[in-house]
Design a protein around this motif. Sequence first.
Motif, short mmCIF file in Angstrom:
data_model
loop_
_atom_site.label_atom_id
_atom_site.label_comp_id
_atom_site.label_asym_id
_atom_site.label_seq_id
_atom_site.Cartn_x
_atom_site.Cartn_y
_atom_site.Cartn_z
N GLY B 313 -45.75 -15.04 27.40
CA GLY B 313 -45.47 -14.24 26.20
C GLY B 313 -45.07 -15.06 24.98
N PRO B 314 -44.11 -14.53 24.24
CA PRO B 314 -43.72 -15.16 22.97
C PRO B 314 -43.18 -16.58 23.11
N ARG B 315 -42.67 -16.91 24.28
CA ARG B 315 -42.19 -18.28 24.48
C ARG B 315 -43.29 -19.28 24.16
N CYS B 316 -44.53 -18.90 24.52
CA CYS B 316 -45.64 -19.82 24.34
C CYS B 316 -46.33 -19.64 23.01
N THR B 317 -46.22 -18.45 22.41
CA THR B 317 -47.05 -18.18 21.25
C THR B 317 -46.27 -18.17 19.94
N ALA B 318 -44.93 -18.21 20.00
CA ALA B 318 -44.15 -18.04 18.77
C ALA B 318 -44.13 -19.29 17.91
N ALA B 319 -43.69 -20.40 18.48
CA ALA B 319 -43.47 -21.60 17.65
C ALA B 319 -44.21 -22.79 18.25
N ALA B 320 -44.34 -23.82 17.45
CA ALA B 320 -45.02 -25.03 17.90
C ALA B 320 -44.34 -25.58 19.15
N ILE B 321 -45.14 -26.14 20.04
CA ILE B 321 -44.61 -26.61 21.32
C ILE B 321 -44.26 -28.09 21.21
#
Lengths: 313, 696
Positions: B313-321
Amino acid sequence: MLAFLSKRIALLAFTMLVVSALVFAAFEFTPGQVARKVLGPFATQNQVDILNEKMGLNRPVIVRYSEWLGNTLTGDLGFSTLYKTEVNSIIWDRLGNTLLLAGTAFAVIVPLSIILGIAAGMREGSILDRSISVGSIVTTSVPEFASGVFLASIFVIWLGWLPGTSSLDTGAGWSLWQQLILPVTVMVLYDLGYVVRMVRASMVEVMTRPYIRTAVLKGLSFRAVIMKHALRNAMIAPFTVILLQINYLITGVVVVEAVFAYPGFGRMLLEAALSQDVAVVEAAALFAVLVSVSTQIAGDLGYMMLNPRIRFS
Amino acid sequence: MSSNAAATLEPSVETRKAILELRNVSISYFVRAGELKVVPNISLTLYEGEALGLVGESGCGKSTVAFAIMKYLGGAGRITGGQILFEGRDMTKMSDEELRKLRGGRMAMVYQDPMSSLNPVIPVGKQLMEVPLIHSNVSEDEAYKRALQMLQEVNLPDPARIMTRYPHQLSGGQQQRVVIAMALMSEPSLLVMDEPTTGLDVTVEAAVLDLVAQLRQKHHSSIVFISHNLGTVVRICDRIGVMYAGELVEEGPIGEVFRDPRHPYTRGLLNCIPTLNADKRSRPLSAIPGQVPPILNRPPGCIFAPRCSDADGPRCTAAAIPTATYGGTGQHRVKCVRVAELPKHVRPTSTAVDTVANEFTTQPPILDLDHVKKTYHQAIGMFGGSGYDVHAVDDITLAARKSETLAIVGESGCGKSTLAKVLTGIELASGGKVTLAGKDIGNTAVEKRDSDTKRSIQMVFQNPESTLNPSHTIGYVMERAIKKLKQISGKEARVQVNDLLKTVNLPLEFAARKSRQLSGGQKQRVAIARALAGEPEMILADEPVSALDVSVQAAIINLLVEIQRKRGSTLLFISHDLSVVRYLADHVAVMYLGKVMEFGSVTDVFAPPYHPYTEALMSAVPIADPDVKQRRIILEGNIPSPQNRPKGCPFATRCPRKIGAICDDTPPPEQVSPAGHRIACHIPMAELATATQVVF
C-alpha cells in the motif's frame, strides 16, 4: 577482377551495338526519306531519286546498317549534310571544346562538393550544415539559362570584366580562360548543389554508425575521426553519382553552350538534330552512350576500390 | 548457503581503491516531447580490479549508464546532475581534450555487435594500431608489434594474417576478440563492456566470456559489464547491480544477491528465467505482471510498486524509497522499504524429472520427416555452370506426435530455419518425404497447398514487430486469418476473434488497436493468436521468444504450454537457447551443419550419454545461479563454411572428443538406444554414457 572487367567491356560492346541499331532505326522509320531531308522541300522528285541512288538508299535496310556499322568501326563517320563536310572533321573539334569545358567544370565540382558535403554532414543540424544545404538548394533550383543571363548581366554588361560569348576565338581580345569562366560557373552552380546534397546525406548517415562511436571513444580527435574513419565510408555511396555527372557535363550542356555561343558538342548535336543531319546525330549518339557506359564501368571499379566488402566477397 | 560464507569470498572494502564512482548522477535525453529523465539518480562505486555487472531488461537505462561513464551520450543525451569520478577526477567537468586522453587510454569500451563497431573499410590491424599511436606516442613499427601481440593474447589464430583482414572477413567471435584487443591495447584501468556477447552463438559466447575472465586476471582492469543475461554476469562479475526503469534497485556481491535477493524485482527476474536444470514438469516460470512504466510518467514512491506482488500500500507508493544496506557485509544495498521483512527468497527447486509419458505415444506421428534434404546450389561464374552445393538440411529423420513439443536446437547456420522453410512450403525439399497428418507436403510449395494443409500448419516468428501489418487493426488481422484458414464468413469470424484474444490472455478491446500501440510481448501474443486462428494441428515457432525480455519471455512460454495443454496442438519449437528448450520441450533434436547429431526425449538429451556437441553446448550456456556447477568444455575454431564441409562427421573439426582419422573420413553411424535416444557419433554409446553430468 580481370573477369569482371572483361565481362563489363563485353557488355559495353553489346550496349553500343543495340544503341547503334536503335539510332539507325529511329532515322529509318521516322516520316520522310533521308534524301528528301537532305535536299529540302524544294528539290524535284528526280533529284531525290538521284541522291537516293548515289547514297545507296534504295538498298535493303539491313545492308545499309551493316555498311554504316562497318564504316563507323573503321573510323569513317559519314558526311554531314549540315556542315557540308566529313563528320570526322567537325566532331572531334567540338568534342575537344566540350571536354575542355566539362573537364574544367568537373575539376571544380568534385573537390568543392566533397568538401562542402562533408562539412555539412559531419555535424547534422549545425549552422554550417544548414547554410550549405540551403545554399545548394538555391543554386540547383536556378535553371542554367537564368543564371547564365543573370551572371552575364553582372560581369559582362555591368562590370564588363568578361566576354558575353565564348566562341573560343581569342581574336576579340579575351583570353581562353576568360571565355571559360562564365560557362564553367553556370555549370558548377547548377550541378554542385546536387552532388553536395548527395555527399552530405551519405556523411550524415556515416556519422551515426557505431564505428564512428568506436573511433571517438578510442580518443581520436574530431578531425581524425572525420579524415580517417568517416571520409572514405562517406564517399562510397556518392561515388557513382559523381561519375554520373560526367554524362551531364558532356551531353547535357546544350543550354550553356547555346547561351554562351560556345562551339561545343552539345550545340552541334542540337543543330544537327534540328536540321536532320543523320550522320552527325548517329555519331554523336554513339559517343554519348560510350561515355555513359564507360563512366558506369569506372564507377563500378571505383566502388570496388572504396568498398572492401565488395572487393573481397 | 549462509551469507557469512558468501561474505568471505569478498575482500574487505577498506583496502580497495575506487576506480570509478558515480555520485547521484542523473541522465536525461532531450527530445521533442520534453526532457526524458532516463536515469533520475544513480550512485555506484567500482573498486580496483573488480567486475561489476549491470543487469536489467531493455529500456532500464543500463546502456545509458555505460555511455555516460564514457561521457558519450550523443546529441540528445546530457548528464544533468551529479559527479562521475574516474580515478578521483570528475569527468563531468573535463574538457574535450582531457576526455580524449582518457578514452581509449585509461578507459575503453567493448560494444554489442562488433561487426558494426569496426570500420568496414580499414583493415583491423590499422584500427588496432591507432590506439598506441594516439595514446602512447610510439612509432608505426612499435604499434604494429603491440597490435600483433594483443591479437595473440585474445587467442586469434595467425594474428599476422588477421591484421590485414577487413572486419567482414572475420567471424562474429573473431570480430569481438578484435574489439576486445582494441580495448585492451593501452592497458586501461576501466573497461566498459556493453552486451559484449549478445548476438553471438552460445559456444562463441562461452569462449569470449572465458577470454574476458582470463584477461581480467592478467591486466587487472576494472570492468563494468552490461548485460540482459544474468548468466553471463555470474560468469564474469564479482558484484551485480540490478537496474529497473533507470534506478539501481539492488546491488551487492554476486553470491549474496543470487542466494538472498532482497528486491522483489530481482526475485521476479530470477523466477522468470529458465535454467538448464529445470523443465516445465518440475518448475513453473513466473512472469512479472505488467510493463515497465513510461519514462514521462514515473509513479511516486517505488517505481516497481505497480508490478510488485509484495507491495504494501501507501508505504511503497507515497514517498521516494531510500536505499538501505542489508546483511552483515555492508555491501548489499537494496532500494525497497520491505527489505528486512520479506521472507527469504526460495528458488523454485528442480526435482527429479519424470519421463516423457503421454497418452499419444502410441499414435502415429502428426509430423514425420523421412530423410529430408534441402540443397542449395551456390553458383559461381556468369552462367552458374560451376559452383558448389550447400547442404542446408542433410538427411533429417524426425517425428512429432500429437500435443508434443519437438524442439530443434542449434547454432546459427545449422539448418534449423531452412527446415522450417521446407515445412511451411516456402522452400521445397530436395529429397526425402515430409508427412503432415498423413499428407505428403514436402514437394508442394505453399501457394499450391490446399487450404486445409495451410490451416494445419501455421508459424510464429521471431520478431513480432515485422510480422504484423502496421496499418491493420489486430481484430482485422485475426479475422482475416480465421476467414481464410477456416473458410467461413466474416460475421462468424468476428465472433471467434474474441475467443482467440481470450486464449492468448489479451483484453477484448485490443481488437480495435493497431500493432504499434502494443508492447513486444503483446504483439507476440497476437502473432500466436493469428497462428491459432485455423486451429492447426502443428504450430511452428521459429525463435518465438528470443527477441523478448526475460519477464515477457516467461509469459509467452507459459502461454505456449497452456495452449498446448488445452488444444492438444503439436509444437515445433526452433531455438538456439538450450535453457528454454530444456524447459519447454518433450523431444529435442540437436542440429549441426544440416545434420541431426542427437535426438531423444528431453530427459535423455540433457543427461549422459551426450553427443560431444550437445555436451559442449550445455557447458557453454551461462547459468544464472552461482551455486550450479558446470563442466567447462571449450570448442576451438568456427563452424566450417558450407563449402568445405567435413567429409566424415560434420563436428569433427571442433570435436573435443575426436577419436582419430575415422571422424574425418567416415560419416558417423546413428546409434539408437531402446528408448529411441539417437546419437550420431563414432564413440560407442556405452562409452558416451560414462560422461558425468555437465550441469550439477
